[in-house]
Design an enzyme around this catalytic site. Structure first.
Site, PDB file in Angstrom:
ATOM      1  N   SER A  21      -5.981 -72.049  -4.935  1.00 22.30           N
ATOM      2  CA  SER A  21      -6.804 -72.837  -5.832  1.00 22.30           C
ATOM      3  C   SER A  21      -5.950 -73.406  -6.966  1.00 22.30           C
ATOM      4  CB  SER A  21      -7.971 -71.988  -6.348  1.00 22.30           C
ATOM      5  OG  SER A  21      -9.007 -72.794  -6.823  1.00 22.30           O
ATOM      6  N   ASP A 133     -11.562 -74.254  -0.693  1.00 23.68           N
ATOM      7  CA  ASP A 133     -10.871 -73.352  -1.610  1.00 23.68           C
ATOM      8  C   ASP A 133     -10.433 -72.046  -0.943  1.00 23.68           C
ATOM      9  OD1 ASP A 133     -10.082 -71.803  -3.825  1.00 23.68           O
ATOM     10  OD2 ASP A 133     -11.557 -72.763  -5.112  1.00 23.68           O
TER      11      ASP A 133
END
Length: 291
Positions: A21, A133
């Site tokens: 991320s 993600d």
């Protein structure tokens, strides 16, 4: 950003960077020479200017297209194979839920896929897969770092101090007792009387706010955000215990809400403060490893 800045201050350069991320984004930007521009851009953002940077478009499983923001750094992009430091990013396969490690191809594309928050940001198509993600499967990719050759691993867990639904905590409930201030006595100066009035008004505002908290119920989006926060916190803890990094950094990012675009300065400093606090431990590990 602050962690990387602090690491440099203590004279340590990473041989491997594995990110998930925002960690993939910042680590990748550092390795392609875009970190200064990324930091300047982050520090310049406000909630309003952030909306101008991103495109609102319900498509590809999200309603925000971050491509315009990533395009601003495309001039720096390089293939991961050409970097002088080993780099890898983690994403999640939307079709299977499997962890996907990206150790080749475009750095910018890998960072974008790794940070594609589900529902919020558009999913990224890469090598015939739709990726989102990496925090859904491995928020602290210690195993990837070791797989890339790291023998000492510093893990940065930004989900360790979650906000969740703070306003429903007993710690933020009604004050126990609030005694009203006595009226100003004759002969009290105007400045003192104003101070008393201001104090009374401030207490009343806090009391009204506490009453509002006590009678409120969770809203849809704050509950969804809190649920994601709790999930990532628990998963990060489990992965950290399982994968065993040598050092765990837990900066206090509880105020890093999705709309906190104007608080980059304090978040960068928190990362720097955290890594500097661990400097003796880091130096001892490096010394033992070198011996």
């Amino acid at each position: 950003m602050g962690v990387l800045r602090g690491l440099k201050e203590i004279g340590v350069e990473a041989d491997v960077i594995a990110g998930c991320s925002v960690g993939a984004l910042v680590g990748g930007a550092h390795l392609i020479g875009a970190l200064d521009d990324l930091e300047s851009w982050a520090r310049s953002l406000t909630p309003l200017s952030a909306l101008e940077q991103f495109s609102l478009k319900i498509h590809r499983g999200g309603f925000i297209d971050v491509a315009p923001a990533f395009d601003a750094f495309s001039k720096y992009d390089r293939d991961i194979e050409d970097l002088t430091v080993k780099y890898g990013a983690v994403a999640t396969d939307l079709a299977t839920g499997e962890e996907v490690t990206m150790t080749s191809g475009s750095v910018v594309e890998a960072a974008r896929a790794s940070s594609a928050i589900p529902v919020v940001f558009h999913a990224v198509r890469r090598n015939h897969r739709w990726l989102v993600d990496g925090a859904l499967c491995n928020p602290t990719p210690v195993t990837l770092a070791r797989g890339l050759g790291a023998d000492i691993v510093i893990s940065v867990d930004v989900n360790a101090v979650p906000r969740t639904l703070d306003r429903f905590s007993e710690k933020t409930g009604l004050p126990a007792v609030i005694e009203p201030s006595p009226p100003a006595q004759p002969g009290v100066t105007g400045a003192v009387a104003k101070l008393i009035d201001d104090t009374q008004n401030a207490i009343k505002r806090q009391f009204d706010l506490a009453k509002a908290r006590a009678s409120a119920s969770p809203h849809l989006f704050e509950t969804a955000f809190a649920a994601a926060d709790i999930f990532q916190m628990q998963l990060a803890r489990a992965r950290t215990e399982l994968d065993g990094p040598d050092i765990i950094l837990r900066p206090n990012m509880r105020d890093a809400l999705p709309n906190a675009f104007d608080r980059a300065d304090e978040f960068v400093e928190e990362g720097r403060r955290t890594i500097l606090g661990a400097a003796p431990q880091i130096e001892a590990l490096i010394s033992d490893d070198g011996a």
